[in-house]
Write a protein that holds these residues in place. Structure first.
Motif, PDB file in Angstrom:
ATOM      1  N   HIS A  74       0.678  -1.191  -0.094  1.00 10.55           N
ATOM      2  CA  HIS A  74       0.049   0.065   0.121  1.00 10.55           C
ATOM      3  C   HIS A  74       0.829   1.312   0.080  1.00 10.55           C
ATOM      4  N   GLU A  76       2.405   4.139   1.621  1.00 15.92           N
ATOM      5  CA  GLU A  76       3.127   4.758   2.476  1.00 15.92           C
ATOM      6  C   GLU A  76       4.596   4.721   2.418  1.00 15.92           C
ATOM      7  N   ASP A  78       7.075   3.860   3.878  1.00 12.39           N
ATOM      8  CA  ASP A  78       8.045   2.727   4.398  1.00 12.39           C
ATOM      9  C   ASP A  78       7.885   1.631   3.113  1.00 12.39           C
ATOM     10  N   GLU A  79       6.465   1.636   2.635  1.00 11.92           N
ATOM     11  CA  GLU A  79       6.295   0.511   1.692  1.00 11.92           C
ATOM     12  C   GLU A  79       6.893   1.017   0.252  1.00 11.92           C
TER      13      GLU A  79
HETATM   14 FE   FE2 Z   1       1.656   0.442   6.384  1.00  8.16          FE
END
Ligand code: FE2
Ligand code: FE2
Length: 240
Positions: A74, A76, A78-79
């Motif tokens: 998804h 974000e 960190d992703e």
């Molecule tokens: Fe997340």
């Protein structure tokens, strides 16, 4: 920052960096996974500040230019914060995400045209096969999805089963208790009537390994731990 590398299933590598002071005093690991195949795939990019460390760790496993797919659960940081850094470093790579995520974000942001994947669609990587599973709002975000590598039975479960601290690459003890503790503390999953059924659908795949984004991964009876987490989601929903 040191990015540790461990093979958690055949030719599936966990790249793990502990970021101190995140999500509590013991810190939080940010984990990406490299699936080494004819068409190597990276699941999760990491934040931009981690790119030098993560990309140098990937470079010890394969030449970065060989990367063919870049995907994540998804939107974000960190992703996928460093997605464009990866696309620039790997000119043959394509970012792949669900149709919704491509429409609401990726087509506008990625420096090259992304590949939109349908729910249940399989990418044949040559030696490994990755199935896209739409899981809207699980662990969070409308565009959320997971991937399942069919030849090793590895479920890449993103932020589900998040655990604080710098545990081993593969858990040696319980992961459900620590995951529930941090979920109660941070409430990062929007728990709706659809959440537990989605977790049970994942359990029905009978995965053999769970590749966890924050904390230790897990090998063994993955269906049972998913059922236990689904039970917790039911409990939270009942409590209101
Ligand atoms: Fe997340
Ligand atoms: Fe995450």
């Amino acid at each position: 920052m040191e990015t540790k590398v461990d093979e958690i299933a055949e030719k599936i590598y966990r790249l793990s960096t502990l970021v101190p002071g995140t999500a509590g005093p013991s810190g939080l690991t940010f984990n990406q996974f490299l699936i080494d195949a004819d068409e190597p795939l990276l699941f999760h990019c990491g934040q931009r500040f981690l790119f030098p460390s993560i990309s140098s760790a990937v470079g010890k496993l394969i030449p970065i230019e060989r990367l063919r797919w870049i995907t994540f659960s998804h939107v974000e940081s960190d992703e996928c914060g460093s997605m464009n850094e990866w696309l620039a470093a790997a000119p043959n790579a394509t970012a792949a995400h669900g149709h919704l995520g491509c429409n609401i974000w990726l087509k506008d942001t990625a420096i090259r045209e992304p590949r939109a994947l349908s729910d249940g669609e399989v990418l044949d990587l040559g030696g490994k096969k990755v199935r896209r599973l739409d899981t809207p709002h699980l662990p969070h975000c409308w565009d959320a999805g997971l991937i399942y590598e069919e030849t090793t039975g590895t479920l890449f479960c993103s932020d589900m089963f998040t655990q604080a601290g710098d545990g081993p690459a593969l858990a040696v003890g319980d992961i459900v208790g620590p995951a529930i503790e941090i979920e109660r503390r941070l409430a990062f999953t929007p728990i709706t009537p659809k959440t537990a059924p989605m977790a049970r659908k994942l359990a029905a795949l009978s995965p053999r390994t769970l590749a966890v984004m924050h904390g230790s991964s897990f090998a063994g009876d993955v269906s049972s731990v998913l059922e236990a987490l689904a039970g917790f989601y039911d409990e939270v929903l009942r409590a209101g």
